[in-house]
Motif scaffolding. Structure first.
Motif, PDB file in Angstrom:
ATOM      1  N   LYS A 239       5.105   0.271   6.326  1.00  0.00           N
ATOM      2  CA  LYS A 239       6.430   0.144   6.951  1.00  0.00           C
ATOM      3  C   LYS A 239       7.515   0.718   6.048  1.00  0.00           C
ATOM      4  CE  LYS A 239       5.871  -3.761  10.056  1.00  0.00           C
ATOM      5  NZ  LYS A 239       6.345  -5.112  10.388  1.00  0.00           N
ATOM      6  N   LYS A 240       7.467   0.367   4.770  1.00  0.00           N
ATOM      7  CA  LYS A 240       8.472   0.879   3.839  1.00  0.00           C
ATOM      8  C   LYS A 240       8.333   2.389   3.674  1.00  0.00           C
ATOM      9  CE  LYS A 240       9.121  -3.304   1.145  1.00  0.00           C
ATOM     10  NZ  LYS A 240       8.962  -3.943  -0.163  1.00  0.00           N
ATOM     11  N   ASN A 241       7.107   2.877   3.618  1.00  0.00           N
ATOM     12  CA  ASN A 241       6.894   4.317   3.494  1.00  0.00           C
ATOM     13  C   ASN A 241       7.386   5.062   4.730  1.00  0.00           C
ATOM     14  OD1 ASN A 241       5.565   5.344   1.005  1.00  0.00           O
ATOM     15  ND2 ASN A 241       4.244   3.597   1.419  1.00  0.00           N
TER      16      ASN A 241
ATOM     17  N   TRP B 261      11.141   5.204   4.593  1.00  0.00           N
ATOM     18  CA  TRP B 261      11.573   6.148   3.569  1.00  0.00           C
ATOM     19  C   TRP B 261      11.426   7.580   4.043  1.00  0.00           C
ATOM     20  CZ3 TRP B 261       9.226   9.770   0.249  1.00  0.00           C
ATOM     21  CH2 TRP B 261       9.992  10.131  -0.860  1.00  0.00           C
ATOM     22  N   TRP B 262      10.276   7.918   4.668  1.00  0.00           N
ATOM     23  CA  TRP B 262      10.065   9.268   5.179  1.00  0.00           C
ATOM     24  C   TRP B 262      11.001   9.573   6.344  1.00  0.00           C
ATOM     25  CZ3 TRP B 262       8.132  13.345   3.060  1.00  0.00           C
ATOM     26  CH2 TRP B 262       7.235  13.203   2.010  1.00  0.00           C
TER      27      TRP B 262
ATOM     28  N   THR C 260       5.458   8.949  -2.587  1.00  0.00           N
ATOM     29  CA  THR C 260       6.372   7.820  -2.490  1.00  0.00           C
ATOM     30  C   THR C 260       5.959   6.745  -3.474  1.00  0.00           C
ATOM     31  OG1 THR C 260       5.070   6.729  -0.792  1.00  0.00           O
ATOM     32  CG2 THR C 260       6.763   8.242  -0.045  1.00  0.00           C
ATOM     33  N   ARG C 261       6.896   5.938  -3.837  1.00  0.00           N
ATOM     34  CA  ARG C 261       6.635   4.828  -4.749  1.00  0.00           C
ATOM     35  C   ARG C 261       6.801   3.489  -4.018  1.00  0.00           C
ATOM     36  NH1 ARG C 261       4.860   8.449  -7.599  1.00  0.00           N
ATOM     37  NH2 ARG C 261       5.950   9.438  -9.308  1.00  0.00           N
ATOM     38  N   LYS C 262       6.725   3.533  -2.718  1.00  0.00           N
ATOM     39  CA  LYS C 262       6.896   2.328  -1.921  1.00  0.00           C
ATOM     40  C   LYS C 262       5.540   1.662  -1.696  1.00  0.00           C
ATOM     41  CE  LYS C 262      11.029   3.935  -1.443  1.00  0.00           C
ATOM     42  NZ  LYS C 262      11.170   4.616  -2.709  1.00  0.00           N
ATOM     43  N   ILE C 263       5.548   0.370  -1.472  1.00  0.00           N
ATOM     44  CA  ILE C 263       4.325  -0.370  -1.181  1.00  0.00           C
ATOM     45  C   ILE C 263       4.376  -0.805   0.275  1.00  0.00           C
ATOM     46  CG2 ILE C 263       2.953  -2.427  -1.700  1.00  0.00           C
ATOM     47  CD1 ILE C 263       4.012  -2.253  -4.563  1.00  0.00           C
TER      48      ILE C 263
END
Length: 122
Positions: A104-106, A109-110, A98-101
């Protein structure tokens, strides 16, 4: 897929096994690779009421017996079917990175990625 956990990269997958066990699961077997082998996991699974189908691991100067190798081979046949589903993540759904920071965002996204996989499978 009923549960998943998103962790930082410095946490090994095997440390999350207690969070992934689902007491409402209709199947009492836990299938996993040899990273989950060991007395700690055997005790955890027996306490939780699951049957251990984890691959056995040999060590230096203590290779697996022929019977253990055969058990691992039989377990691999079942695990391969499941691993192909997860291989779909890496090949057709943009990879497993993932390219998320931020966790929570990851996790969000998943979650969406897993929902997409489930909708494609049904």
């Amino acid at each position: 897929m009923r549960r998943f956990v998103v962790t930082p990269a410095n946490i090994h997958d095997s440390q999350m096994l207690p969070m992934l066990l689902d007491p409402e699961n209709q199947d009492d077997y836990v299938w996993a690779d040899s990273a989950y082998s060991g007395e700690r996991f055997k005790d955890l699974l027996s306490l939780a009421g699951f049957e251990n189908r984890i691959h056995e691991k040999g060590t230096r100067n203590h290779p697996l017996s022929a019977a253990a190798t055969e058990r691992n081979s039989i377990r691999s046949q079942t695990r391969a079917r499941v691993e192909h589903v997860f291989g779909c993540f890496a090949t057709s759904m943009g990879g497993k990175f993932t390219r998320k920071i931020g966790l929570k965002k990851n996790k969000a996204w998943w979650s969406l990625k897993i929902l997409h996989l489930i909708s494609c499978a049904t």
